[in-house]
Structures are given as structure tokens and as C-alpha cells.
Design a protein around this motif. Structure first.
Motif, mmCIF file in Angstrom:
data_model
loop_
_atom_site.group_PDB
_atom_site.id
_atom_site.type_symbol
_atom_site.label_atom_id
_atom_site.label_comp_id
_atom_site.label_asym_id
_atom_site.label_seq_id
_atom_site.Cartn_x
_atom_site.Cartn_y
_atom_site.Cartn_z
ATOM 1 N N GLN A 1 -99.603 -29.067 17.253
ATOM 2 C CA GLN A 1 -98.623 -30.075 16.873
ATOM 3 C C GLN A 1 -98.650 -31.166 17.922
ATOM 4 O O GLN A 1 -98.767 -30.885 19.118
ATOM 5 N N ALA A 2 -98.548 -32.423 17.471
ATOM 6 C CA ALA A 2 -98.626 -33.542 18.402
ATOM 7 C C ALA A 2 -97.731 -34.680 17.939
ATOM 8 O O ALA A 2 -97.469 -34.846 16.751
ATOM 9 N N ILE A 3 -97.290 -35.467 18.904
ATOM 10 C CA ILE A 3 -96.595 -36.719 18.634
ATOM 11 C C ILE A 3 -97.664 -37.723 18.244
ATOM 12 O O ILE A 3 -98.651 -37.903 18.966
ATOM 13 N N ILE A 4 -97.494 -38.371 17.101
ATOM 14 C CA ILE A 4 -98.473 -39.354 16.624
ATOM 15 C C ILE A 4 -98.022 -40.734 17.075
ATOM 16 O O ILE A 4 -96.863 -41.114 16.885
ATOM 17 N N ALA A 5 -98.937 -41.480 17.671
ATOM 18 C CA ALA A 5 -98.591 -42.780 18.238
ATOM 19 C C ALA A 5 -99.704 -43.797 18.009
ATOM 20 O O ALA A 5 -100.830 -43.439 17.664
ATOM 21 N N THR A 6 -99.338 -45.050 18.212
ATOM 22 C CA THR A 6 -100.295 -46.151 18.159
ATOM 23 C C THR A 6 -100.376 -46.785 19.540
ATOM 24 O O THR A 6 -99.422 -46.732 20.320
#
Length: 161
Positions: free
Chosen positions: A2-7
């Protein structure tokens, strides 16, 4: 995983010699305090990655992205507070409209020569030196990397394109 999705976006000047960066200098408790970084942030549940990038850059810099190019992706296991995993979509913003703000809630905004970024003359995460040459390459290709972290330091870097 599980991961934090970012730009993470790198807004280029019209001549592509400089990049708009935030110097994280407003909150001493900020994990990035004192470092320069591209613009971006966490994806909202109802956004695709390009919409999220456009929103974040508008919020952080007050400009609107007119042309966006995918640079690549990076998985950062263990990067965040408490060892949180992050997964980032990296972009070059090659055209934009508006006048950039001088700063935001995270810090001050600065046009930084790309050559200084690549030469390591700007305070940044030490690990950024591994992937920024791919972002700013003269003939870039999309890359996909992984950079595991432990205790605030990158353990390794690998990528494919």
C-alpha cells in the motif's frame, strides 16, 4: 504494497533553462524543511494523475498547466513519516499560463537554473540526483524506478525505461 499516490511536477521556463521549485521553508517540522523540490502532492480519490498534478500546481504556484509530459514513476518504499510508502508520478510541465506566486503554505517559490539542480548546487534530497538527470534529459524517455528508504536515506536506486 500500500502506498500514498502522489504527483511531482517540474515546471520549466519557456527556454527550458530554469525550473520552478518550492523551497520548503515555512514549517520547521516539515520532513522536507530547507530543501528545494518540484511541485505536487497527494492524489485525491476522484482524480486521475494529470488532473491531480494540474490541481496541485494551480494551488501551489497559481499557474495553469497547458502542456504536461510524463517523465516517469518512482516507488519510494519507506520514504514518508513512520516509514510510509509513496508512489509518485513525475511530470515535466513544458507550457503554462498565469503568473507564478512568490510562495505558498509550504514555502517560497524560485526559478532555479536546471544546470544548478543537476550539478547539486541546490539543497535537495540527496537521492534526487539519481532521477533528475532522467527528468531533464535532452531526449527524455519515460522511466520507472524504485528507491527504497530507511531512516530518511535512500538505500538503493534502480529503474527501467
Amino acid at each position: 504494497m500500500q502506498a500514498i499516490i502522489a504527483t511531482l511536477g517540474y515546471v520549466l521556463s519557456p527556454d527550458r533553462d530554469s525550473v520552478l521549485m518550492v523551497r520548503r521553508d515555512t514549517r520547521p517540522d516539515d520532513l522536507h524543511y530547507g530543501k528545494y523540490n518540484g511541485l505536487g502532492g497527494k492524489l485525491e480519490p476522484d482524480e486521475d494523475v494529470v488532473s491531480g498534478l494540474r490541481r496541485e500546481i494551480h494551488e501551489e504556484a497559481g499557474i495553469d498547466c497547458a502542456a504536461v509530459e510524463m517523465a516517469g514513476t518512482i516507488s519510494w518504499p519507506g520514504f514518508g513519516r513512520g516509514g510510509a510508502n509513496w508512489f509518485g508520478f513525475l511530470f515535466r510541465v513544458t507550457a503554462w499560463t498565469g503568473t507564478p506566486l512568490s510562495g505558498n503554505d509550504e514555502g517560497s517559490l524560485h526559478w532555479v537554473p536546471v544546470k544548478d539542480v543537476l550539478a547539486g548546487n541546490v539543497p535537495m534530497w540527496e537521492s534526487d540526483r539519481h532521477f533528475l538527470p532522467l527528468v531533464f534529459a535532452d531526449s527524455p524517455t519515460v522511466f520507472h524506478g524504485v528507491m527504497p528508504f530507511q531512516d530518511g536515506r535512500a538505500l538503493s536506486w534502480s529503474y527501467s525505461s
